[in-house]
Design a protein around this motif. Structure first.
Motif, PDB file in Angstrom:
ATOM      1  N   ALA A 197      57.612 -42.266  45.449  1.00  0.00           N
ATOM      2  CA  ALA A 197      57.560 -42.404  46.904  1.00  0.00           C
ATOM      3  C   ALA A 197      58.411 -43.558  47.413  1.00  0.00           C
ATOM      4  O   ALA A 197      58.848 -43.548  48.570  1.00  0.00           O
ATOM      5  N   LEU A 198      58.654 -44.556  46.582  1.00  0.00           N
ATOM      6  CA  LEU A 198      59.497 -45.672  46.993  1.00  0.00           C
ATOM      7  C   LEU A 198      60.970 -45.277  47.083  1.00  0.00           C
ATOM      8  O   LEU A 198      61.767 -45.992  47.685  1.00  0.00           O
ATOM      9  N   SER A 199      61.309 -44.143  46.468  1.00  0.00           N
ATOM     10  CA  SER A 199      62.692 -43.650  46.523  1.00  0.00           C
ATOM     11  C   SER A 199      62.688 -42.162  46.866  1.00  0.00           C
ATOM     12  O   SER A 199      63.084 -41.327  46.044  1.00  0.00           O
ATOM     13  N   PRO A 200      62.224 -41.803  48.059  1.00  0.00           N
ATOM     14  CA  PRO A 200      62.141 -40.378  48.395  1.00  0.00           C
ATOM     15  C   PRO A 200      63.517 -39.720  48.406  1.00  0.00           C
ATOM     16  O   PRO A 200      64.520 -40.351  48.719  1.00  0.00           O
ATOM     17  N   ARG A 201      63.515 -38.436  48.055  1.00  0.00           N
ATOM     18  CA  ARG A 201      64.738 -37.623  47.983  1.00  0.00           C
ATOM     19  C   ARG A 201      65.752 -38.163  46.969  1.00  0.00           C
ATOM     20  O   ARG A 201      66.924 -37.805  47.012  1.00  0.00           O
ATOM     21  N   THR A 202      65.312 -39.039  46.095  1.00  0.00           N
ATOM     22  CA  THR A 202      66.185 -39.586  45.055  1.00  0.00           C
ATOM     23  C   THR A 202      65.703 -39.073  43.699  1.00  0.00           C
ATOM     24  O   THR A 202      64.519 -39.176  43.380  1.00  0.00           O
ATOM     25  N   VAL A 203      66.616 -38.522  42.928  1.00  0.00           N
ATOM     26  CA  VAL A 203      66.243 -38.002  41.615  1.00  0.00           C
ATOM     27  C   VAL A 203      66.088 -39.167  40.641  1.00  0.00           C
ATOM     28  O   VAL A 203      67.034 -39.928  40.414  1.00  0.00           O
ATOM     29  N   LEU A 204      64.897 -39.299  40.079  1.00  0.00           N
ATOM     30  CA  LEU A 204      64.614 -40.325  39.084  1.00  0.00           C
ATOM     31  C   LEU A 204      64.515 -39.650  37.717  1.00  0.00           C
ATOM     32  O   LEU A 204      63.781 -38.670  37.557  1.00  0.00           O
ATOM     33  N   THR A 205      65.251 -40.157  36.765  1.00  0.00           N
ATOM     34  CA  THR A 205      65.232 -39.558  35.437  1.00  0.00           C
ATOM     35  C   THR A 205      63.882 -39.801  34.766  1.00  0.00           C
ATOM     36  O   THR A 205      63.152 -40.751  35.107  1.00  0.00           O
ATOM     37  N   ARG A 206      63.568 -38.960  33.810  1.00  0.00           N
ATOM     38  CA  ARG A 206      62.337 -39.160  33.042  1.00  0.00           C
ATOM     39  C   ARG A 206      62.369 -40.508  32.344  1.00  0.00           C
ATOM     40  O   ARG A 206      61.342 -41.189  32.242  1.00  0.00           O
ATOM     41  N   GLU A 207      63.534 -40.900  31.857  1.00  0.00           N
ATOM     42  CA  GLU A 207      63.650 -42.178  31.154  1.00  0.00           C
ATOM     43  C   GLU A 207      63.334 -43.349  32.084  1.00  0.00           C
ATOM     44  O   GLU A 207      62.646 -44.305  31.696  1.00  0.00           O
ATOM     45  N   ASP A 226      56.198 -35.071  32.271  1.00  0.00           N
ATOM     46  CA  ASP A 226      56.079 -33.711  32.779  1.00  0.00           C
ATOM     47  C   ASP A 226      54.630 -33.346  33.063  1.00  0.00           C
ATOM     48  O   ASP A 226      54.319 -32.731  34.097  1.00  0.00           O
ATOM     49  N   SER A 227      53.727 -33.710  32.180  1.00  0.00           N
ATOM     50  CA  SER A 227      52.315 -33.362  32.373  1.00  0.00           C
ATOM     51  C   SER A 227      51.709 -34.101  33.563  1.00  0.00           C
ATOM     52  O   SER A 227      50.902 -33.545  34.307  1.00  0.00           O
ATOM     53  N   HIS A 228      52.094 -35.356  33.755  1.00  0.00           N
ATOM     54  CA  HIS A 228      51.577 -36.097  34.907  1.00  0.00           C
ATOM     55  C   HIS A 228      52.155 -35.547  36.217  1.00  0.00           C
ATOM     56  O   HIS A 228      51.470 -35.549  37.245  1.00  0.00           O
ATOM     57  N   ILE A 229      53.386 -35.108  36.199  1.00  0.00           N
ATOM     58  CA  ILE A 229      53.958 -34.475  37.397  1.00  0.00           C
ATOM     59  C   ILE A 229      53.168 -33.216  37.738  1.00  0.00           C
ATOM     60  O   ILE A 229      52.846 -32.962  38.911  1.00  0.00           O
ATOM     61  N   LYS A 230      52.828 -32.422  36.737  1.00  0.00           N
ATOM     62  CA  LYS A 230      52.029 -31.221  36.982  1.00  0.00           C
ATOM     63  C   LYS A 230      50.671 -31.574  37.564  1.00  0.00           C
ATOM     64  O   LYS A 230      50.137 -30.874  38.436  1.00  0.00           O
ATOM     65  N   ALA A 231      50.084 -32.678  37.101  1.00  0.00           N
ATOM     66  CA  ALA A 231      48.801 -33.108  37.649  1.00  0.00           C
ATOM     67  C   ALA A 231      48.941 -33.508  39.121  1.00  0.00           C
ATOM     68  O   ALA A 231      48.076 -33.194  39.949  1.00  0.00           O
ATOM     69  N   HIS A 245      66.292 -29.840  36.790  1.00  0.00           N
ATOM     70  CA  HIS A 245      66.275 -29.494  35.377  1.00  0.00           C
ATOM     71  C   HIS A 245      67.317 -30.287  34.594  1.00  0.00           C
ATOM     72  O   HIS A 245      68.466 -30.408  35.000  1.00  0.00           O
ATOM     73  N   GLY A 246      66.848 -30.830  33.483  1.00  0.00           N
ATOM     74  CA  GLY A 246      67.721 -31.599  32.616  1.00  0.00           C
ATOM     75  C   GLY A 246      67.915 -33.029  33.058  1.00  0.00           C
ATOM     76  O   GLY A 246      68.581 -33.803  32.368  1.00  0.00           O
ATOM     77  N   VAL A 247      67.340 -33.401  34.212  1.00  0.00           N
ATOM     78  CA  VAL A 247      67.531 -34.762  34.731  1.00  0.00           C
ATOM     79  C   VAL A 247      66.190 -35.451  34.960  1.00  0.00           C
ATOM     80  O   VAL A 247      65.845 -36.417  34.293  1.00  0.00           O
ATOM     81  N   GLY A 248      65.435 -34.985  35.949  1.00  0.00           N
ATOM     82  CA  GLY A 248      64.183 -35.650  36.269  1.00  0.00           C
ATOM     83  C   GLY A 248      63.518 -35.048  37.485  1.00  0.00           C
ATOM     84  O   GLY A 248      63.555 -33.833  37.700  1.00  0.00           O
ATOM     85  N   TYR A 249      62.972 -35.924  38.350  1.00  0.00           N
ATOM     86  CA  TYR A 249      62.166 -35.466  39.474  1.00  0.00           C
ATOM     87  C   TYR A 249      62.503 -36.244  40.740  1.00  0.00           C
ATOM     88  O   TYR A 249      62.907 -37.406  40.692  1.00  0.00           O
TER      89      TYR A 249
END
Length: 256
Positions: A197-207, A226-231, A245-249
């Protein structure tokens, strides 16, 4: 009630007992081999360790031993680890961090575990090095949360709530609502949501999420993200977080 076959380095600690400075970790695991390996590794870290071998013993030891963290197997005699987690979280106002161990890489089980209050999980078999790293990360995050909660009430108010459409994230009170309906998140879920939420519309990598939320510096736990995102999607709506896909959320601000 079963007791541990593995001796811990010092006598039992209690809420009023001695050696309060030592880190206490409760291991609830019915496999003697796995319990022994974990206990020895944690003892080498200088931690006090107690082992419980069934569900009822795990709940009782959580009350008596007052651990700083719990490693909890899902499959246990007596009653399973999910019920242990429910009872411990309902019983303990400190919200002790819990890492669950499962022999099944089943996403439904993992989401249920996160939903009843677990902070993280690992699938067997696992490396002891990574287990220690994850428990240390939980301890650091829990300590930070405790420091924030202990702030002098006369001190200035905490950070302002994050408002994105109908999503409101109150960092000071650690509360979240969407469309006026409060959602109950685990500590890890809340920290993950704040990071996004501190960086909306910004793709943050899983790393990056692993580093900022879990304090990990490697990419070995991307499945955990991934599991916490699903939660989060289950509790706040499937449209809240976009997968790249292949990057993050990326958190996509919802419509009020």
């Amino acid at each position: 009630m079963s007791t541990s076959p593995v001796p811990h380095p010092a006598g039992p600690a209690s809420r009023d007992g001695a050696d309060e400075a030592a880190t206490r970790v409760l291991v609830v695991e019915d496999s003697p081999e796995i319990a022994t390996q974990i206990s020895r590794r944690f003892t080498a870290e200088g931690w006090q360790v107690r082992v419980a071998v069934d569900g009822p013993a795990g709940v009782a030891d959580a009350r008596d031993f007052a651990p700083h963290a719990i490693v909890l197997d899902v499959m246990l005699p007596g009653f399973d680890g999910l019920e242990v987690c429910r009872q411990i979280q309902a019983d303990d106002p400190r919200a002790v961090p819990i890492l669950m161990l499962t022999a099944r890489d089943d996403e439904t089980d993992l989401l249920v575990g996160l939903g009843v209050g677990a902070d993280d999980y690992m699938t067997k078999p696992f490396s002891m090095r990574e287990l220690v790293a994850r428990v240390k990360a939980l301890l650091r995050r829990h300590e930070r949360t405790a420091r924030v909660a202990a702030v002098d009430p006369s001190a200035p108010a905490g950070p302002a709530p994050i408002e994105l459409g109908d999503l409101v994230v109150d960092r000071a009170q650690r509360r979240v609502s969407r469309g006026g309906q409060e959602a109950h998140l685990t500590p890890t879920e809340f920290d993950l949501l704040v990071c996004l939420a501190l960086s909306p519309r910004t793709v943050l990598t899983r790393e990056r999420l692993l580093e900022e939320v879990w304090d990990w510096v490697d990419a070995s736990g991307t499945r955990t993200v991934d599991s916490h995102i699903k939660a989060l999607r289950r509790k706040l709506g499937p449209d809240l977080v976009r997968t790249v896909h292949g990057v993050g959320y990326s958190l996509e601000p919802p419509t009020p």
